[in-house]
Motif scaffolding. Structure first.
Motif, PDB file in Angstrom:
ATOM      1  N   VAL A 177       0.836  -1.208   0.000  1.00 11.08           N
ATOM      2  CA  VAL A 177       0.000   0.000   0.000  1.00 11.08           C
ATOM      3  C   VAL A 177       0.871   1.258   0.000  1.00 11.08           C
ATOM      4  N   LEU A 178       1.969   1.207   0.790  1.00  6.60           N
ATOM      5  CA  LEU A 178       2.872   2.347   0.858  1.00  6.60           C
ATOM      6  C   LEU A 178       3.506   2.659  -0.500  1.00  6.60           C
ATOM      7  N   LYS A 179       3.829   1.610  -1.265  1.00 14.65           N
ATOM      8  CA  LYS A 179       4.455   1.812  -2.563  1.00 14.65           C
ATOM      9  C   LYS A 179       3.533   2.531  -3.544  1.00 14.65           C
ATOM     10  N   LYS A 180       2.233   2.359  -3.361  1.00 13.19           N
ATOM     11  CA  LYS A 180       1.253   2.998  -4.255  1.00 13.19           C
ATOM     12  C   LYS A 180       0.985   4.451  -3.870  1.00 13.19           C
ATOM     13  N   ALA A 181       1.344   4.817  -2.639  1.00 12.07           N
ATOM     14  CA  ALA A 181       1.019   6.157  -2.140  1.00 12.07           C
ATOM     15  C   ALA A 181       1.950   7.211  -2.715  1.00 12.07           C
TER      16      ALA A 181
END
Length: 258
Positions: free
Chosen positions: A251-255
């Motif tokens: 999820v962090l990588k998409k933010a």
């Protein structure tokens, strides 16, 4: 017994009104406390194994909820609900609750398989089949550690040199760490021990966040391992945490963070 019309109407009104009244356990200064709050509290206490569902438990929870509502109303009246620190803490709790709800749903939809837990247990057994009786001398620098190793090669006693160790807890005991399981070791120490024999001092210092360690292997023995069933809950929880961390990273990588 025959009801007269007026008495029959009164009875019917009472029957209809009872379920609505039963929805609340109390009304405090005009504000209702729904029975759903009490039911949730009862289930939580019973699930934790602290108490069994009983009239006494329900009465205790009812009193607690009433007290909490009274105190909450008093705090709001005195303006604490508008306090900046309170608002910040409430927001933190809100975020945690929402994120935890999402995490629970994610694990429910992506459960840990039995095969994963068994594979983790097999890795644990291979890794922790031995226990090690170690001694160490902790110093500040690699140069200091190598100097200690040189003295040991020259015939100095490990127990005597250990008195200068930065680890005050073991310095007076000749650097004795007692029997330890490798599950608690950093990888660099595991790699060092892999090539050592009983009674040997490691050729090179082992660096950790605490400093540089001169390590001596006194002895090894077979570890007494817990059974699969005994360790299963802990392994399952560990795998859940790993899965959640992987989900978090994805999820962090998409933010878009600026």
């Amino acid at each position: 017994m025959t009801f007269k019309p007026a008495r029959l109407l009164t009875a019917l009104i009472a029957v209809v009104a009872m379920p609505a009244f039963a929805q609340n356990i109390a009304v405090v200064n005009g504000k209702a406390i729904p029975s759903s709050l009490a039911e949730a509290a009862v289930k939580q206490v019973v699930a934790q194994g602290q108490e069994k569902d009983s009239p006494q438990l329900r009465e205790m929870i009812k009193k607690d909820l009433i007290t909490r509502e009274v105190m909450m109303q008093e705090a709001v009246k005195r303006g604490f609900a508008k306090d900046a620190n309170v608002k910040a803490q409430l927001e933190e709790v809100r975020q945690r609750l929402v994120v935890n709800a999402m995490a629970r749903e994610y694990i429910a939809k992506n459960p840990i398989a039995e095969a994963e837990i068994k594979a983790e247990y097999d890795r644990f057994k291979a890794f922790a089949e031995k226990e090690y009786h170690l001694r160490h001398i902790l110093v500040d620098s690699e140069a200091d550690a190598k100097a200690v190793i040189a003295k040991l090669k020259g015939g100095a006693k490990f127990e005597e040199l250990a008195k200068t160790s930065k680890d005050a807890g073991t310095a007076a005991k000749g650097g004795d760490l007692d029997w330890v399981n490798p599950m608690s070791f950093p990888k660099v120490l595991i790699d060092t021990l892999a090539g050592m024999k009983k009674g040997e001092v490691a050729e090179n210092p082992v660096q950790t966040q605490d400093g540089f360690h001169v390590v001596k292997l006194d002895d090894t023995r077979a570890a007494k391992l817990p059974t699969y069933e005994e360790l299963k809950p802990e392994l399952q929880q560990s795998l859940v945490q790993k899965k959640l961390l992987a989900y978090q990273d994805a999820v962090l990588k998409k933010a878009k963070v600026q």
